[in-house]
Each structure stands twice: as C-alpha cells, then as structure tokens.
Scaffold this motif. Structure first.
Motif, PDB file in Angstrom:
ATOM      1  N   TYR A 424      -3.160 -14.638   5.037  1.00 56.44           N
ATOM      2  CA  TYR A 424      -1.982 -13.670   5.661  1.00 56.44           C
ATOM      3  C   TYR A 424      -0.644 -14.216   4.701  1.00 56.44           C
ATOM      4  O   TYR A 424       0.031 -13.047   4.400  1.00 56.44           O
ATOM      5  N   ILE A 425      -0.517 -15.430   4.398  1.00 62.77           N
ATOM      6  CA  ILE A 425       0.271 -15.969   3.552  1.00 62.77           C
ATOM      7  C   ILE A 425       0.606 -15.343   2.057  1.00 62.77           C
ATOM      8  O   ILE A 425       1.463 -14.946   1.520  1.00 62.77           O
ATOM      9  N   GLU A 426      -0.721 -15.358   1.578  1.00 65.96           N
ATOM     10  CA  GLU A 426      -0.835 -14.875   0.427  1.00 65.96           C
ATOM     11  C   GLU A 426      -0.395 -13.265   0.082  1.00 65.96           C
ATOM     12  O   GLU A 426       0.223 -12.761  -0.728  1.00 65.96           O
ATOM     13  N   GLU A 427      -0.872 -12.585   1.366  1.00 64.83           N
ATOM     14  CA  GLU A 427      -0.505 -11.020   1.208  1.00 64.83           C
ATOM     15  C   GLU A 427       0.935 -11.050   1.283  1.00 64.83           C
ATOM     16  O   GLU A 427       1.768 -10.346   0.632  1.00 64.83           O
ATOM     17  N   SER A 428       1.643 -11.836   2.065  1.00 66.19           N
ATOM     18  CA  SER A 428       3.279 -11.809   2.322  1.00 66.19           C
ATOM     19  C   SER A 428       3.767 -12.238   1.033  1.00 66.19           C
ATOM     20  O   SER A 428       4.858 -11.968   0.550  1.00 66.19           O
ATOM     21  N   ASP A 429       3.138 -13.180   0.348  1.00 67.09           N
ATOM     22  CA  ASP A 429       3.575 -13.589  -0.964  1.00 67.09           C
ATOM     23  C   ASP A 429       3.859 -12.618  -1.973  1.00 67.09           C
ATOM     24  O   ASP A 429       4.919 -12.372  -3.048  1.00 67.09           O
ATOM     25  N   ARG A 430       2.865 -11.986  -1.990  1.00 72.15           N
ATOM     26  CA  ARG A 430       2.841 -10.500  -3.155  1.00 72.15           C
ATOM     27  C   ARG A 430       3.721  -9.454  -2.687  1.00 72.15           C
ATOM     28  O   ARG A 430       4.589  -9.033  -3.521  1.00 72.15           O
ATOM     29  N   PHE A 431       4.068  -9.278  -1.019  1.00 67.36           N
ATOM     30  CA  PHE A 431       4.730  -8.492  -0.696  1.00 67.36           C
ATOM     31  C   PHE A 431       6.317  -8.844  -0.919  1.00 67.36           C
ATOM     32  O   PHE A 431       7.059  -7.954  -1.427  1.00 67.36           O
ATOM     33  N   TYR A 432       6.476  -9.984  -0.751  1.00 64.71           N
ATOM     34  CA  TYR A 432       8.035 -10.487  -0.948  1.00 64.71           C
ATOM     35  C   TYR A 432       8.274 -10.729  -2.768  1.00 64.71           C
ATOM     36  O   TYR A 432       9.603 -10.349  -3.110  1.00 64.71           O
ATOM     37  N   ALA A 433       7.247 -10.814  -3.545  1.00 64.85           N
ATOM     38  CA  ALA A 433       7.576 -10.860  -4.935  1.00 64.85           C
ATOM     39  C   ALA A 433       7.987  -9.540  -5.329  1.00 64.85           C
ATOM     40  O   ALA A 433       8.770  -9.262  -6.269  1.00 64.85           O
ATOM     41  N   ILE A 434       7.423  -8.346  -4.772  1.00 63.54           N
ATOM     42  CA  ILE A 434       7.563  -7.030  -5.452  1.00 63.54           C
ATOM     43  C   ILE A 434       8.905  -6.646  -4.607  1.00 63.54           C
ATOM     44  O   ILE A 434      10.161  -6.108  -5.075  1.00 63.54           O
ATOM     45  N   ASN A 435       9.331  -7.270  -3.371  1.00 70.10           N
ATOM     46  CA  ASN A 435      10.747  -6.968  -2.929  1.00 70.10           C
ATOM     47  C   ASN A 435      11.961  -7.755  -3.719  1.00 70.10           C
ATOM     48  O   ASN A 435      12.737  -6.939  -3.835  1.00 70.10           O
ATOM     49  N   VAL A 436      11.621  -8.787  -3.980  1.00 65.29           N
ATOM     50  CA  VAL A 436      12.652  -9.286  -5.003  1.00 65.29           C
ATOM     51  C   VAL A 436      12.793  -8.662  -6.321  1.00 65.29           C
ATOM     52  O   VAL A 436      13.726  -8.395  -6.847  1.00 65.29           O
ATOM     53  N   ASP A 437      11.448  -8.210  -6.914  1.00 66.53           N
ATOM     54  CA  ASP A 437      11.498  -7.449  -7.906  1.00 66.53           C
ATOM     55  C   ASP A 437      12.449  -6.058  -7.974  1.00 66.53           C
ATOM     56  O   ASP A 437      12.912  -5.505  -8.981  1.00 66.53           O
ATOM     57  N   ARG A 438      12.404  -5.568  -6.651  1.00 69.99           N
ATOM     58  CA  ARG A 438      13.017  -4.097  -6.548  1.00 69.99           C
ATOM     59  C   ARG A 438      14.359  -4.147  -6.636  1.00 69.99           C
ATOM     60  O   ARG A 438      15.164  -3.264  -6.949  1.00 69.99           O
ATOM     61  N   ASN A 439      15.136  -5.613  -6.460  1.00 70.24           N
ATOM     62  CA  ASN A 439      16.630  -5.732  -6.903  1.00 70.24           C
ATOM     63  C   ASN A 439      16.892  -5.189  -8.289  1.00 70.24           C
ATOM     64  O   ASN A 439      17.904  -4.649  -8.791  1.00 70.24           O
TER      65      ASN A 439
END
Length: 585
Positions: A424-439
C-alpha cells in the motif's frame, strides 16, 4: 486526488471548528454595528468604500509575496465538495472581479484540463424546474450537494462561461485519479493493519512513558475529545512552552493565537462600546452627511459587520485619528481584530501536532523515551499518507523520516505487521510522486517555468516594499488571475510563482461546519469516477447497473473532478440533467 489542506482527520477538523468558533464568538462578536448608523461619508471618500475588503465570513489572507510584477495571482485554497467553501470561493472571485479593471483574466482550476465551458448550465433544460427559469436556485441546489465548484458557480451566474481554464495534464491526471480511487477502495484493509500498528505503539507508551509524558498525553486526549476548550488547552500549552524554553516563533499561527488570548483578557467591551460611540461622533463631524448612504450600501445596511470594522479602521487612518491617545479601548479592540485576521486556523492545527510532539519529546528522560515519542507521533503521518490526506509539509516530513521509523520499529517492536503495509505504501508512493509532478503541469498552464535558474544574488524573495493594503488598492492596474487548488499544491504553486518573481496572495476560505460530510461526498465522487475510467464511452452510455442514487453523482459534469472526463459525453450530460430534475421534484 484533490485535497483541501489534504483534509486532515476528523479530530483535526473538529479542532479547526472549535478555533473558528472562538474567533467568531470573541473576535467578531463585537459592538461595531451598534453605533454604525451614525457614520456619514462624502463623495470624496468613495475610494475607502471602493477598496477591496475581504470579509472575515468569506475567508482570510494567509500568505503574500509582493514583487514589482505587473501580474498578480490570487491563490484560493479549496475544500472540495464543501458548499460553504464553494460559495465563499464564488464570493471572493466576485470581490476581486469587481475590483480589477476589465475583470479577472483567467480562473485556473485544479482537477480540470482545457477550457471549462459552463454555458450549458444556463440552458433551458437545466432550468426547467426552476421558477421563472431563474438559473440561480438550481445552481444553489447543485452547490449544496457538493457537486459544483465555486468557480463554476460564479462563471454560470455571471455568464462568463469561458473564464475557467484547467491546470491539469490529461493523461497523468486521469491515471492518478484511477490510482486514487484504488487507494480509497482499500481503506478498510489498510485500517485493520494500522489498528494493529497503533496497538503495538500504545503498548510502548505504557512501557516507556514517564509521569510527565502520561499527563501531557491525557491533556491531548481531553482536547481531542472536546472535554476542554481551545482557550484552556492553549493556555496550558503556553505554560509548557515557557517552562521548557521552546522557541514559539517557530509556530507562527500558534504564537499569534496565544497572543490573541492575552489580548482578549484585556478587552473591556463596555468601554469599547463607549469609545466607539465617541469615535463615530467625531467621524460624523468630520464627514459630509452623504457618507451615511455610502457605508450603508457598502455593508448591506450595516448587516455585514465583517466589512464594517475594516471601513472604520480605514476611516481612522484617513483622518489621522490617533486611536491610542483618543480611544485606547477601541484601539486595543482593533488590534485584537487585526491579530485574529493573521491567524490561519488550518496552520494552527498543523502546528499543534508538531508542538505537542516537541513538548512530549522534551519531557523525555532517556533516549528510548524520545524514540518512542517519535514512533507514536509518526503513526499519524503514515495514516494520512495511506489515506491520501497528507499535507505538503507533512509529506516532506514523512519522506525524510520513514526510514528512521522503519528502523526504530524493528528495534522496539520487531513484528511483521508493518511489512503488511508495504504494497500500500508503494502505491501511495506512486500517487504522491505524480501529485508532486502536477505542480510542474500547473506551472506550464500558468505560463511560467517550474524550474527557474535565478541569477546570482537573486533568491526569489519579494522585490517590492509595497505593503499589502497598497497592492490591493492598486489591483485595478494589474493583470489578475485566480488559481484554485487544494492545500497540497498551495506551497508548490507559491514557490513557482515566487521563483518567477510574480506577486501572489493566498486566501483561505472560511469553513465552520460540515467538513466530514464534504469529505464523504468527495470520496464517493472520486471512487465512482475512478471506476468509470475503465469503462468505454459506449459502455457508459448504455450502462444500466448503476443505482439511481449513484446516477446523480457519476454524471456530474459540473464537478471539476469529473468535468473533463464527462464533458465530451452527451449521454452523461443528459443523465445528469434527468437526475437534477428528478431531485427537484
């Protein structure tokens, strides 16, 4: 996907509401309106009433960066699907739009891409159930259900149908929306594992905490259960801060709040009322009689006391009335109100968590006690991270400390329960990596660079000494855009604007209730939209498996979360209109 300060857990939002209730009851519940009818003004003072004044009921300015740029960006922090917040966002946009020559240029919206056309909301089929075909009652209804953003509401009621621009990169956004829905679907199983982790750390607390730490923990628990008031809680925290030598300046909003409580103790409301009446009498002598109507119009017949106090302060400055000398009690009250306007309740809640951790850590007598304090406090960051509620600052703290947490877990607990979270942490890692990229995608849509190489000696700090009131007074000479995002992106967008030497003002809309309900609506919409990403358009048009209750949610063209997914689907639009008309019967 879209977060308002990443929507802290229910206990934290309860704390925000308690704090807001304090601010509204003791700061804004004042006697200004009692004598206001005596104020008069003249045409030559019209500028005072034309200036941009943000009523506290709409929100407050929580951050600024002033440069010499001709462009000004108003950043509004969003709480998605919350009716009060969305109406306040619409009100804030209206205030800015009226202040700027030729109006706002663009409203940029998180959760949408391309141009957002709201013209269909004014069409007759949407208004069919509304008396006299007035579109506003229908839009108010959609707004109240959490299915319309404040920007879209303003666009529709004003007829400015092409003012909204999406901030997103389509493919990346839709990919992460699907991932977000998957994370939400797994919350029950994640919660069971987290419960086991928290039980293990509670055992550590019983084993390692000393008497002082246990007492402060009981204080924290009483406050979280609302057994003691915010005022009493922060008064007790203040004593610990002083005795432990903690630098309270690190906690800006907390410092202001503690100062506010000290100021409140010195207020004499009877004397304030007397000073106010005398002050109004002086203004009456100085101002032409015509001012009465102007201030009536500006404050809706004195009913908007949140605007009124700002005008009174402006009038005192206009006429160089030394309130400290002539009206000392009123002066103290105005200082009190201005202090309250500087406090960001959301930051106050975030700071409370960090401050309590520092207090508890300083009570440690041993290294083991200090490490256990860290383990227990870090559970909150893991929970927020895995439920997609973590703030930008907390996300940074999580990334910096997750490995330390893992090592200490093995040292003090050494069981396999933590390893159950890894997928679950790995999936959240991917989610937040894209969230940061969205900036970075947001920067592109705003027409600025996300990675500015500044010349030597240039730091991205403000390059203008112009005070905020002067900037606001001259907004009509600027090119003004509005950007609306959830709290996770506020810091990132602010940094991008700062690095590009662009002036920005961050406004936090007011919220007093209904946070948990808004979160539930938001999550329901997100999960349904995530599921729909796997359905082809032709399947969606003919899908008969969705319940009637869901059909009113999964076809929300007006929600920015779903806007670009469904805006190209005529059948989805028709289904929404049918559901809307059905709900009005």
């Amino acid at each position: 996907m879209r977060h308002f300060f990443n929507q802290k857990n229910c206990k934290k939002w309860t704390a925000i509401l308690v704090i807001n209730c304090f601010l509204f009851s003791f700061v804004y519940g004042n006697t200004i309106a009692e004598a206001s009818a005596n104020i008069q003004s003249g045409k030559q003072f019209a500028q005072i009433f034309d200036n941009f004044i943000l009523p506290y009921s709409y929100g407050k300015i929580t951050q600024t960066h002033i440069t010499d740029s001709s462009r000004v960006v108003i950043q509004i922090q969003d709480l998605h699907c919350h009716p009060q917040v969305q109406k306040n966002i619409s009100n804030i946009i209206e205030l800015v739009d009226k202040k700027v020559n030729n109006g706002i240029k663009n409203i940029y919206l998180e959760g949408a891409f391309g141009e957002v056309d709201t013209s269909w909301l004014s069409r007759s089929e949407v208004r069919v159930k509304s008396e006299n075909n007035d579109k506003t009652p229908v839009l108010d209804k959609i707004l109240q259900t959490g299915q319309l953003t404040g920007a879209e509401y303003y666009s529709a009621i004003t007829g400015k149908h092409n003012i909204i621009k999406g901030l997103e990169s389509k493919e990346e956004y839709l990919d992460n929306l699907k991932r977000f829905g998957g994370i939400l679907e797994k919350q029950e199983e994640i919660g069971l594992i987290l419960k086991g982790i928290e039980e293990s750390t509670e055992e550590l607390k019983r084993k390692y905490y000393n008497g002082k730490q246990n007492r402060i923990e009981r204080l924290f628990e009483r406050y979280s259960r609302e057994e003691i008031s915010a005022r009493k809680y922060y008064a007790l925290l203040s004593k610990h801060v002083e005795s432990l030598g903690i630098d309270i300046n690190k906690y800006e909003s907390t410092n202001l709040y503690m100062s506010l409580m000290r100021q409140e103790k010195g207020l004499n409301y009877k004397a304030i009322s007397e000073d106010l009446q005398n002050y109004v009498y002086i203004l009456k002598e100085k101002l032409p009689y015509a001012a009465y109507k102007m201030i009536m119009d500006a404050t809706n017949n004195f009913s908007q006391t949140d605007k009124l106090y700002g005008y009174l302060i402006s009038l005192s400055r206009e006429f160089n009335i030394d309130l400290n000398v002539n009206f000392p009690e009123l002066s103290k009250f105005f200082a009190y109100v201005e202090t309250s306007q500087k406090i960001n309740p959301l930051e106050l809640v975030n700071e409370e968590q960090r401050l309590r951790n520092e207090i508890n850590s300083r009570f440690s007598d041993t290294k083991a006690q200090s490490e256990v304090v860290f383990l227990i406090s870090f559970n909150k960051y893991i929970r927020d991270y895995l439920s997609s509620k973590i703030t930008s600052k907390d996300h940074e703290y999580y990334r910096e400390n997750i490995e330390r947490y893992r090592k200490l877990w093995v040292k003090y607990v050494d069981n396999r329960v933590l390893s159950l979270l890894e997928e679950y942490i790995e999936e959240s890692d991917r989610f937040y990596a894209i969230n940061v990229d969205r900036n970075g995608y947001f920067a592109r849509e705003l027409g600025v660079s996300a990675a500015v190489s500044l010349p030597n000696g240039v730091t991205g700090k403000p390059s203008s000494s112009m005070p905020l009131p002067e900037l606001i007074k001259n907004l009509d000479n600027k090119e003004v855009d509005i950007v609306i995002t959830g709290g996770f992106h506020t810091e990132g967008v602010s940094k991008i604007l700062s690095d590009n030497e662009i002036t920005y003002i961050v406004i936090t809309p007011n919220v007093t209730e209904g946070v948990k309900e808004a979160e539930e609506v938001y999550y329901k919409i997100a999960k349904i939209q995530s599921r729909q990403l796997g359905i082809r358009n032709d399947e969606l048009r003919n899908n008969s498996e969705l319940s009637s209750a869901e059909s009113g949610v999964n076809t929300i063209e007006t929600s920015a979360l779903a806007n670009m997914i469904l805006s190209l689907d005529p059948a989805a639009r028709a289904a929404f209109i049918r559901a809307l008309n059905y709900n009005q019967d």
